[in-house]
Structure formats: structure tokens, C-alpha cells
Design a protein around this motif. Structure first.
Motif, short mmCIF file in Angstrom:
data_model
loop_
_atom_site.label_atom_id
_atom_site.label_comp_id
_atom_site.label_asym_id
_atom_site.label_seq_id
_atom_site.Cartn_x
_atom_site.Cartn_y
_atom_site.Cartn_z
N VAL A 220 0.84 -1.19 0.00
CA VAL A 220 0.00 0.00 0.00
C VAL A 220 0.88 1.24 0.00
CG1 VAL A 220 -1.81 1.28 1.18
CG2 VAL A 220 -1.81 -1.21 1.25
N GLU A 221 0.78 2.04 -1.08
CA GLU A 221 1.56 3.25 -1.20
C GLU A 221 0.81 4.45 -0.62
OE1 GLU A 221 2.17 0.94 -5.17
OE2 GLU A 221 0.51 1.42 -3.81
N SER A 222 1.56 5.44 -0.19
CA SER A 222 0.98 6.68 0.29
C SER A 222 2.02 7.79 0.15
CB SER A 222 0.53 6.56 1.75
OG SER A 222 1.64 6.28 2.60
N GLY A 223 1.59 9.03 0.30
CA GLY A 223 2.50 10.15 0.27
C GLY A 223 2.50 10.96 -1.02
N GLY A 224 1.75 10.52 -2.01
CA GLY A 224 1.69 11.26 -3.25
C GLY A 224 0.92 12.56 -3.08
N GLY A 225 0.99 13.41 -4.09
CA GLY A 225 0.29 14.68 -4.04
C GLY A 225 0.73 15.61 -5.14
N SER A 226 0.32 16.86 -5.05
CA SER A 226 0.67 17.88 -6.03
C SER A 226 1.65 18.87 -5.43
CB SER A 226 -0.59 18.62 -6.50
OG SER A 226 -1.50 17.74 -7.12
N VAL A 227 2.74 19.12 -6.14
CA VAL A 227 3.76 20.04 -5.66
C VAL A 227 4.29 20.89 -6.80
CG1 VAL A 227 4.50 18.53 -3.78
CG2 VAL A 227 5.61 18.37 -6.01
N GLN A 228 4.93 21.99 -6.45
CA GLN A 228 5.58 22.84 -7.43
C GLN A 228 6.94 22.27 -7.79
OE1 GLN A 228 4.74 25.77 -8.94
NE2 GLN A 228 2.71 25.98 -8.02
N ALA A 229 7.40 22.58 -8.99
CA ALA A 229 8.73 22.15 -9.40
C ALA A 229 9.76 22.62 -8.38
CB ALA A 229 9.06 22.70 -10.78
N GLY B 34 10.10 21.20 -5.49
CA GLY B 34 9.63 20.76 -4.19
C GLY B 34 10.00 19.32 -3.89
N SER B 35 9.52 18.84 -2.75
CA SER B 35 9.84 17.48 -2.30
C SER B 35 8.61 16.71 -1.86
CB SER B 35 10.83 17.53 -1.13
OG SER B 35 12.05 18.14 -1.49
N LEU B 36 8.69 15.40 -1.97
CA LEU B 36 7.66 14.50 -1.48
C LEU B 36 8.36 13.26 -0.93
CD1 LEU B 36 4.88 14.48 -4.23
CD2 LEU B 36 4.65 15.36 -1.91
N ARG B 37 7.73 12.63 0.03
CA ARG B 37 8.24 11.38 0.56
C ARG B 37 7.16 10.32 0.42
NH1 ARG B 37 9.26 9.53 6.80
NH2 ARG B 37 10.96 8.02 6.44
N LYS C 208 19.01 10.10 -10.26
CA LYS C 208 20.24 10.08 -9.46
C LYS C 208 20.57 11.47 -8.94
CE LYS C 208 22.54 6.05 -11.48
NZ LYS C 208 23.68 5.55 -12.29
N GLY C 209 20.86 11.53 -7.65
CA GLY C 209 21.16 12.80 -7.02
C GLY C 209 19.94 13.54 -6.52
N ARG C 210 18.75 13.06 -6.87
CA ARG C 210 17.52 13.72 -6.46
C ARG C 210 16.64 12.84 -5.57
NH1 ARG C 210 13.70 15.18 -10.06
NH2 ARG C 210 14.21 13.50 -11.55
N GLN D 135 12.37 9.17 -0.95
CA GLN D 135 12.48 10.60 -0.74
C GLN D 135 12.75 11.24 -2.08
OE1 GLN D 135 12.12 12.47 2.19
NE2 GLN D 135 12.16 14.16 0.70
N MET D 136 11.87 12.13 -2.49
CA MET D 136 11.95 12.76 -3.80
C MET D 136 12.20 14.26 -3.62
SD MET D 136 8.52 10.84 -5.18
CE MET D 136 8.61 11.41 -6.87
#
Length: 128
Positions: free
Chosen positions: A5-14, A16-19, A66-68, A83-84
Motif C-alpha cells: 500500500v503506497e501513500s505520500g503522493g500529491g501535487s507540488v511545485q517544481a 519541491g519534495s515528497l516522501r 540520481k542525485g535527487r 524521498q523525492m
């Protein structure tokens, strides 16, 4: 049988970060015994490997992240993370968690066919 089960997605500005998180349920053993990976698929495109981690801790990343992005896991919690950072509009896609009981050769960690179980995905949208 494993349920993911995945979670943590959403809408962000370029920029930005999401986990993202992937919780594993219904498996006899912990995620310590599974190779796990993150894949993504945008409309009209094939599902592609993003990052993966094997049972021995070996990791593999697609060149475009890579690196991000950083993949990690907490075996005590049976949870996989992605971690994105520095997100780009081209990262917009449905992100899927995948697992395979047992080890996977390093050169196959980002191949879809290496995995037996898949989650339903979580949407990531990056706007400019």
C-alpha cells in the motif's frame, strides 16, 4: 502473499519534495527478505524503474533520478520509502511499489519482470 500500500503522493511545485511510503502486509517475513522497488508510469508511457533496494542493501537508481531521489527501508516497520527532492514536471506519474521475496541480481533490480507483487500506486503531480 504480500499486499503493498503506497501513500505520500500529491501535487507540488517544481523544485519541491515528497516522501512516498510503501507498507507491506500479509507476508510471513519482513521486508528484510524482499527486494523492493519503485516504478512509475505516465499516461501513454511504459512503466519504468525509478529506484530499488535488494535484500543485502544494494541499491539501484535510474539515471533520471540520481542525485535527487533516495530509496530506503525500515524493516522493523515493513515499510519502504522514496524521498523525492528537486522534483521536475517530468516526474509527474503514478508511482508504484513492487516487491519480490528473495534477492534479485543487481542488473535486474529496475526491471518490471523481477517483481511478483505490486501496489495500486500513488499519484505524483509536479507543476511548473
Amino acid at each position: 502473499q504480500v499486499q503493498l500500500v503506497e501513500s505520500g503522493g500529491g501535487s507540488v511545485q517544481a523544485g519541491g519534495s515528497l516522501r512516498l511510503s510503501c507498507a507491506a502486509f500479509g507476508y510471513t517475513y519482513s521486508t528484510y527478505y524482499m527486494a523492493m522497488g519503485w516504478f512509475r508510469q505516465a499516461p501513454g508511457k511504459e512503466r519504468e524503474g525509478v529506484a530499488a533496494i535488494d535484500t543485502d542493501g544494494t541499491t539501484s537508481y535510474a539515471d533520471f533520478v540520481k542525485g535527487r531521489f533516495t530509496i530506503s527501508q525500515d524493516n522493523a516497520k515493513n515499510t519502504l520509502y522514496l524521498q523525492m527532492n528537486s522534483l521536475k514536471p517530468e516526474d509527474t506519474a503514478q508511482y508504484y511499489c513492487a516487491a519480490h521475496p528473495g534477492a534479485v541480481p543487481a542488473y535486474l533490480l529496475l526491471h518490471r519482470g523481477s517483481y511478483n507483487y505490486w501496489g495500486q500506486g500513488t499519484q505524483v503531480a509536479v507543476s511548473s
